[in-house]
Write a protein that holds these residues in place. Structure first.
Motif, PDB file in Angstrom:
ATOM      1  N   UNK A  35       0.804  -1.218   0.000  1.00  0.00           N
ATOM      2  CA  UNK A  35       0.000   0.000   0.000  1.00  0.00           C
ATOM      3  C   UNK A  35       0.840   1.273   0.000  1.00  0.00           C
ATOM      4  N   UNK A  36       2.006   1.272   0.631  1.00  0.00           N
ATOM      5  CA  UNK A  36       2.828   2.482   0.656  1.00  0.00           C
ATOM      6  C   UNK A  36       3.278   2.871  -0.744  1.00  0.00           C
TER       7      UNK A  36
ATOM      8  N   UNK B 210       7.536  -4.368   8.781  1.00  0.00           N
ATOM      9  CA  UNK B 210       6.593  -3.775   7.842  1.00  0.00           C
ATOM     10  C   UNK B 210       6.289  -2.325   8.206  1.00  0.00           C
ATOM     11  N   UNK B 211       6.103  -2.069   9.504  1.00  0.00           N
ATOM     12  CA  UNK B 211       5.814  -0.706   9.949  1.00  0.00           C
ATOM     13  C   UNK B 211       7.007   0.217   9.713  1.00  0.00           C
ATOM     14  N   UNK B 212       8.220  -0.295   9.948  1.00  0.00           N
ATOM     15  CA  UNK B 212       9.422   0.503   9.722  1.00  0.00           C
ATOM     16  C   UNK B 212       9.545   0.869   8.249  1.00  0.00           C
ATOM     17  N   UNK B 213       9.256  -0.100   7.389  1.00  0.00           N
ATOM     18  CA  UNK B 213       9.301   0.140   5.948  1.00  0.00           C
ATOM     19  C   UNK B 213       8.263   1.179   5.540  1.00  0.00           C
TER      20      UNK B 213
ATOM     21  N   UNK C  98       6.427   6.394   3.760  1.00  0.00           N
ATOM     22  CA  UNK C  98       5.446   7.472   3.934  1.00  0.00           C
ATOM     23  C   UNK C  98       6.101   8.833   4.134  1.00  0.00           C
ATOM     24  N   UNK C  99       7.227   8.863   4.836  1.00  0.00           N
ATOM     25  CA  UNK C  99       7.854  10.143   5.158  1.00  0.00           C
ATOM     26  C   UNK C  99       8.840  10.629   4.103  1.00  0.00           C
ATOM     27  N   UNK C 100       9.262   9.751   3.190  1.00  0.00           N
ATOM     28  CA  UNK C 100      10.259  10.139   2.188  1.00  0.00           C
ATOM     29  C   UNK C 100       9.705  10.191   0.774  1.00  0.00           C
TER      30      UNK C 100
ATOM     31  N   UNK D 298       3.140  14.188  -1.606  1.00  0.00           N
ATOM     32  CA  UNK D 298       2.431  14.349  -0.326  1.00  0.00           C
ATOM     33  C   UNK D 298       2.993  13.454   0.781  1.00  0.00           C
ATOM     34  N   UNK D 299       4.229  13.652   1.181  1.00  0.00           N
ATOM     35  CA  UNK D 299       4.809  12.825   2.249  1.00  0.00           C
ATOM     36  C   UNK D 299       4.121  13.073   3.585  1.00  0.00           C
ATOM     37  N   UNK D 300       4.274  12.111   4.482  1.00  0.00           N
ATOM     38  CA  UNK D 300       3.718  12.252   5.824  1.00  0.00           C
ATOM     39  C   UNK D 300       4.521  13.293   6.592  1.00  0.00           C
ATOM     40  N   UNK D 301       3.890  14.415   6.889  1.00  0.00           N
ATOM     41  CA  UNK D 301       4.506  15.457   7.696  1.00  0.00           C
ATOM     42  C   UNK D 301       3.430  16.060   8.593  1.00  0.00           C
ATOM     43  N   UNK D 302       3.871  16.639   9.678  1.00  0.00           N
ATOM     44  CA  UNK D 302       2.918  17.280  10.588  1.00  0.00           C
ATOM     45  C   UNK D 302       2.622  18.693  10.113  1.00  0.00           C
ATOM     46  N   UNK D 303       1.338  19.022   9.951  1.00  0.00           N
ATOM     47  CA  UNK D 303       0.949  20.386   9.617  1.00  0.00           C
ATOM     48  C   UNK D 303       1.350  21.296  10.770  1.00  0.00           C
TER      49      UNK D 303
END
Length: 226
Positions: A99-100, A177-180, A185-187, A191-196
């Motif tokens: 999914x990532x 799996x979560x580490x991957x 998600x962050x890289x 739309x990477x995962x970042x805090x607004x």
């Protein structure tokens, strides 16, 4: 200025975003939209139809044949893929492992964001995901960014899989799996995962579900009419 209230919940995998979002929606009488389920359903379709994620034409064609819908039962959000109930299947490891990559695809994200924004135009909603407060609804009145200790997250996810009858996946598999997924998600470019900047951090490592709900409700109530 939006007339309806939008609560955006972003954060890492297995932080309990969906659990909190569902509970908030139930308490507030809002509509719950599970954005993660949308990407998982697309991933499931790609897996079933052997869609090559790096083939733009194949992705475009696949997206034209995907119809996603939500229906609610007992305040639980259920999703259908072309009319088929897939709420359980999209939570299995084959989907989790892919999914990532699928959700990082620009064409996929553009289509899903379009659908999500349409859902939130006129209704009070709670939506959780990776980029809800930054990309989908940057003007949401209330934004949360959820996090928790990686080991705790893995244990929670492992217990969830076991409760659903998955005895083949080990705790180590889940942790890896979560580490991957965190890295992906962050890289990712799209739309990477970042805090607004205006998002409220909610670290629930040591919080119960009831405690995190009380905290979230206290924040949302500040934005509701008296």
């Amino acid at each position: 200025m939006r007339k309806n209230l939008v609560v955006a919940i972003d954060g890492y995998s297995s932080c309990g975003k969906s659990t909190l979002a569902k509970a908030l929606a139930k308490k507030l009488g809002f509509i719950y939209i599970d954005s993660g389920a949308m990407y998982r359903a697309v991933t499931l379709y790609f897996i079933r139809n052997h869609t090559e994620i790096n083939n733009a034409d194949a992705v475009r064609d696949a997206l034209e044949h995907i119809e996603l819908n939500f229906h609610s039962r007992d305040y639980q959000s259920h999703i259908t893929l072309n009319g088929e109930e897939v709420s359980e299947e999209i939570r299995q490891m084959p989907v989790s492992e892919n999914v990532s990559e699928v959700s990082a695809n620009k064409l996929v994200r553009k289509e899903m964001v379009k659908q999500q924004q349409r859902m939130g135009k006129s209704k009070n909603i709670v939506m959780d995901g990776r980029d809800i407060g930054t990309t989908v609804f940057p003007d949401a009145q209330v934004k949360f960014f959820m996090t928790a200790d990686p080991k705790i997250r893995a244990e929670r996810r492992f217990k969830e899989l076991q409760s659903k009858g998955d005895t083949s996946t080990s705790l180590e598999d889940v942790f890896e799996n979560l580490a991957h997924r965190d890295y992906a998600d962050t890289t990712r470019v799209e739309s990477p995962l970042t805090r607004a900047e205006d998002a409220i951090i909610l670290d629930n490592t040591e919080l119960s579900e009831a405690e995190q709900l009380d905290f979230a409700l206290s924040q949302v109530h500040q934005h509701m009419p008296i």
